[in-house]
Design a protein around this motif. Structure first.
Motif, PDB file in Angstrom:
ATOM      1  N   GLU A 167      48.710  56.110  35.705  1.00 25.79           N
ATOM      2  CA  GLU A 167      48.940  55.789  37.112  1.00 25.79           C
ATOM      3  C   GLU A 167      47.578  55.728  37.800  1.00 25.79           C
ATOM      4  O   GLU A 167      46.774  56.647  37.651  1.00 25.79           O
ATOM      5  CB  GLU A 167      49.797  56.907  37.691  1.00 25.79           C
ATOM      6  CG  GLU A 167      50.086  56.842  39.149  1.00 25.79           C
ATOM      7  CD  GLU A 167      50.922  58.054  39.570  1.00 25.79           C
ATOM      8  OE1 GLU A 167      52.015  58.266  39.022  1.00 25.79           O
ATOM      9  OE2 GLU A 167      50.434  58.808  40.430  1.00 25.79           O
ATOM     10  N   GLY A 168      47.311  54.645  38.522  1.00 32.97           N
ATOM     11  CA  GLY A 168      46.038  54.552  39.228  1.00 32.97           C
ATOM     12  C   GLY A 168      45.787  53.158  39.762  1.00 32.97           C
ATOM     13  O   GLY A 168      46.711  52.351  39.902  1.00 32.97           O
ATOM     14  N   GLU A 169      44.527  52.890  40.056  1.00 35.12           N
ATOM     15  CA  GLU A 169      44.125  51.569  40.529  1.00 35.12           C
ATOM     16  C   GLU A 169      44.012  50.630  39.324  1.00 35.12           C
ATOM     17  O   GLU A 169      43.477  51.022  38.281  1.00 35.12           O
ATOM     18  CB  GLU A 169      42.798  51.646  41.271  1.00 35.12           C
ATOM     19  CG  GLU A 169      42.861  52.498  42.526  1.00 35.12           C
ATOM     20  CD  GLU A 169      43.906  52.005  43.517  1.00 35.12           C
ATOM     21  OE1 GLU A 169      43.873  50.798  43.872  1.00 35.12           O
ATOM     22  OE2 GLU A 169      44.758  52.803  43.932  1.00 35.12           O
ATOM     23  N   LEU A 170      44.485  49.416  39.473  1.00 37.16           N
ATOM     24  CA  LEU A 170      44.543  48.471  38.363  1.00 37.16           C
ATOM     25  C   LEU A 170      43.201  48.327  37.658  1.00 37.16           C
ATOM     26  O   LEU A 170      43.123  48.426  36.431  1.00 37.16           O
ATOM     27  CB  LEU A 170      45.048  47.109  38.851  1.00 37.16           C
ATOM     28  CG  LEU A 170      45.195  46.031  37.779  1.00 37.16           C
ATOM     29  CD1 LEU A 170      46.172  46.460  36.696  1.00 37.16           C
ATOM     30  CD2 LEU A 170      45.644  44.727  38.417  1.00 37.16           C
ATOM     31  N   SER A 171      42.130  48.118  38.398  1.00 38.17           N
ATOM     32  CA  SER A 171      40.824  47.906  37.767  1.00 38.17           C
ATOM     33  C   SER A 171      40.371  49.143  36.990  1.00 38.17           C
ATOM     34  O   SER A 171      39.793  49.025  35.900  1.00 38.17           O
ATOM     35  CB  SER A 171      39.782  47.506  38.809  1.00 38.17           C
ATOM     36  OG  SER A 171      39.640  48.520  39.780  1.00 38.17           O
ATOM     37  N   THR A 172      40.658  50.323  37.506  1.00 35.98           N
ATOM     38  CA  THR A 172      40.303  51.565  36.820  1.00 35.98           C
ATOM     39  C   THR A 172      41.069  51.691  35.511  1.00 35.98           C
ATOM     40  O   THR A 172      40.496  52.026  34.464  1.00 35.98           O
ATOM     41  CB  THR A 172      40.612  52.780  37.724  1.00 35.98           C
ATOM     42  OG1 THR A 172      39.852  52.674  38.922  1.00 35.98           O
ATOM     43  CG2 THR A 172      40.304  54.095  37.023  1.00 35.98           C
ATOM     44  N   LEU A 173      42.355  51.420  35.553  1.00 38.38           N
ATOM     45  CA  LEU A 173      43.184  51.550  34.352  1.00 38.38           C
ATOM     46  C   LEU A 173      42.782  50.537  33.291  1.00 38.38           C
ATOM     47  O   LEU A 173      42.745  50.866  32.093  1.00 38.38           O
ATOM     48  CB  LEU A 173      44.661  51.409  34.712  1.00 38.38           C
ATOM     49  CG  LEU A 173      45.201  52.434  35.717  1.00 38.38           C
ATOM     50  CD1 LEU A 173      46.678  52.179  35.987  1.00 38.38           C
ATOM     51  CD2 LEU A 173      44.969  53.853  35.265  1.00 38.38           C
ATOM     52  N   LEU A 174      42.463  49.320  33.705  1.00 32.54           N
ATOM     53  CA  LEU A 174      42.021  48.311  32.737  1.00 32.54           C
ATOM     54  C   LEU A 174      40.685  48.707  32.108  1.00 32.54           C
ATOM     55  O   LEU A 174      40.464  48.482  30.913  1.00 32.54           O
ATOM     56  CB  LEU A 174      41.932  46.939  33.399  1.00 32.54           C
ATOM     57  CG  LEU A 174      43.281  46.337  33.813  1.00 32.54           C
ATOM     58  CD1 LEU A 174      43.062  45.069  34.637  1.00 32.54           C
ATOM     59  CD2 LEU A 174      44.159  46.058  32.603  1.00 32.54           C
ATOM     60  N   HIS A 175      39.828  49.333  32.874  1.00 35.13           N
ATOM     61  CA  HIS A 175      38.551  49.815  32.342  1.00 35.13           C
ATOM     62  C   HIS A 175      38.782  50.921  31.304  1.00 35.13           C
ATOM     63  O   HIS A 175      38.095  50.971  30.271  1.00 35.13           O
ATOM     64  CB  HIS A 175      37.655  50.302  33.477  1.00 35.13           C
ATOM     65  CG  HIS A 175      36.305  50.732  33.030  1.00 35.13           C
ATOM     66  ND1 HIS A 175      35.381  49.867  32.502  1.00 35.13           N
ATOM     67  CD2 HIS A 175      35.735  51.950  32.999  1.00 35.13           C
ATOM     68  CE1 HIS A 175      34.298  50.538  32.170  1.00 35.13           C
ATOM     69  NE2 HIS A 175      34.481  51.809  32.468  1.00 35.13           N
ATOM     70  N   ILE A 176      39.741  51.788  31.555  1.00 32.33           N
ATOM     71  CA  ILE A 176      40.086  52.839  30.595  1.00 32.33           C
ATOM     72  C   ILE A 176      40.561  52.213  29.288  1.00 32.33           C
ATOM     73  O   ILE A 176      40.165  52.648  28.197  1.00 32.33           O
ATOM     74  CB  ILE A 176      41.155  53.788  31.179  1.00 32.33           C
ATOM     75  CG1 ILE A 176      40.567  54.589  32.344  1.00 32.33           C
ATOM     76  CG2 ILE A 176      41.720  54.718  30.104  1.00 32.33           C
ATOM     77  CD1 ILE A 176      41.606  55.309  33.184  1.00 32.33           C
ATOM     78  N   ILE A 177      41.386  51.184  29.376  1.00 30.54           N
ATOM     79  CA  ILE A 177      41.870  50.506  28.171  1.00 30.54           C
ATOM     80  C   ILE A 177      40.707  49.885  27.400  1.00 30.54           C
ATOM     81  O   ILE A 177      40.662  49.955  26.165  1.00 30.54           O
ATOM     82  CB  ILE A 177      42.948  49.462  28.533  1.00 30.54           C
ATOM     83  CG1 ILE A 177      44.209  50.178  29.033  1.00 30.54           C
ATOM     84  CG2 ILE A 177      43.261  48.561  27.334  1.00 30.54           C
ATOM     85  CD1 ILE A 177      45.243  49.270  29.641  1.00 30.54           C
ATOM     86  N   GLU A 178      39.756  49.316  28.112  1.00 31.72           N
ATOM     87  CA  GLU A 178      38.575  48.764  27.454  1.00 31.72           C
ATOM     88  C   GLU A 178      37.820  49.872  26.693  1.00 31.72           C
ATOM     89  O   GLU A 178      37.425  49.691  25.540  1.00 31.72           O
ATOM     90  CB  GLU A 178      37.661  48.105  28.472  1.00 31.72           C
ATOM     91  CG  GLU A 178      36.419  47.495  27.864  1.00 31.72           C
ATOM     92  CD  GLU A 178      35.517  46.834  28.897  1.00 31.72           C
ATOM     93  OE1 GLU A 178      34.661  46.037  28.478  1.00 31.72           O
ATOM     94  OE2 GLU A 178      35.659  47.107  30.104  1.00 31.72           O
TER      95      GLU A 178
END
Length: 96
Positions: A48-59
């Motif tokens: 759960e969070g801000e979209l850009s932050t979560l996508l960065h975590i996936i990267e």
């Protein structure tokens, strides 16, 4: 309030088809270190969070898999983006 929920399943492929649980544990450790709210489930982890932050975590998770020796990584992602705000609890409160 967060604007996104992302469920992610990471499937690293190793050269000798080793047990991938230590790889998955490393991916979850990246999520944990990020400080975002998350829940681990049997087949995926929801953040759960801000979209850009979560996508960065996936990267970062994918990079870690390669760093640990995976040849490649399949990452399955489901995204709920709701600019007005969303939490895991809002979707599951009637089941708690």
């Amino acid at each position: 309030m967060a604007n996104s929920l992302i469920s992610v399943q990471i499937i690293p492929k190793t050269e000798k088809y080793e047990d991938v649980i230590p790889f998955v544990d490393a991916a979850i450790a990246i999520i944990d270190a990020s400080g975002v709210e998350y829940e681990v489930h049997p087949l995926e982890t929801t953040m759960e969070g801000e979209l850009s932050t979560l996508l960065h975590i996936i990267e970062k998770m994918n990079d870690k898999m390669i760093e640990l020796g995976a040849i490649n990584v399949i990452t399955q992602v489901k995204i709920l983006y709701q600019p007005s705000g969303i939490t895991m609890g809002m979707l599951t409160e009637k089941y708690q």
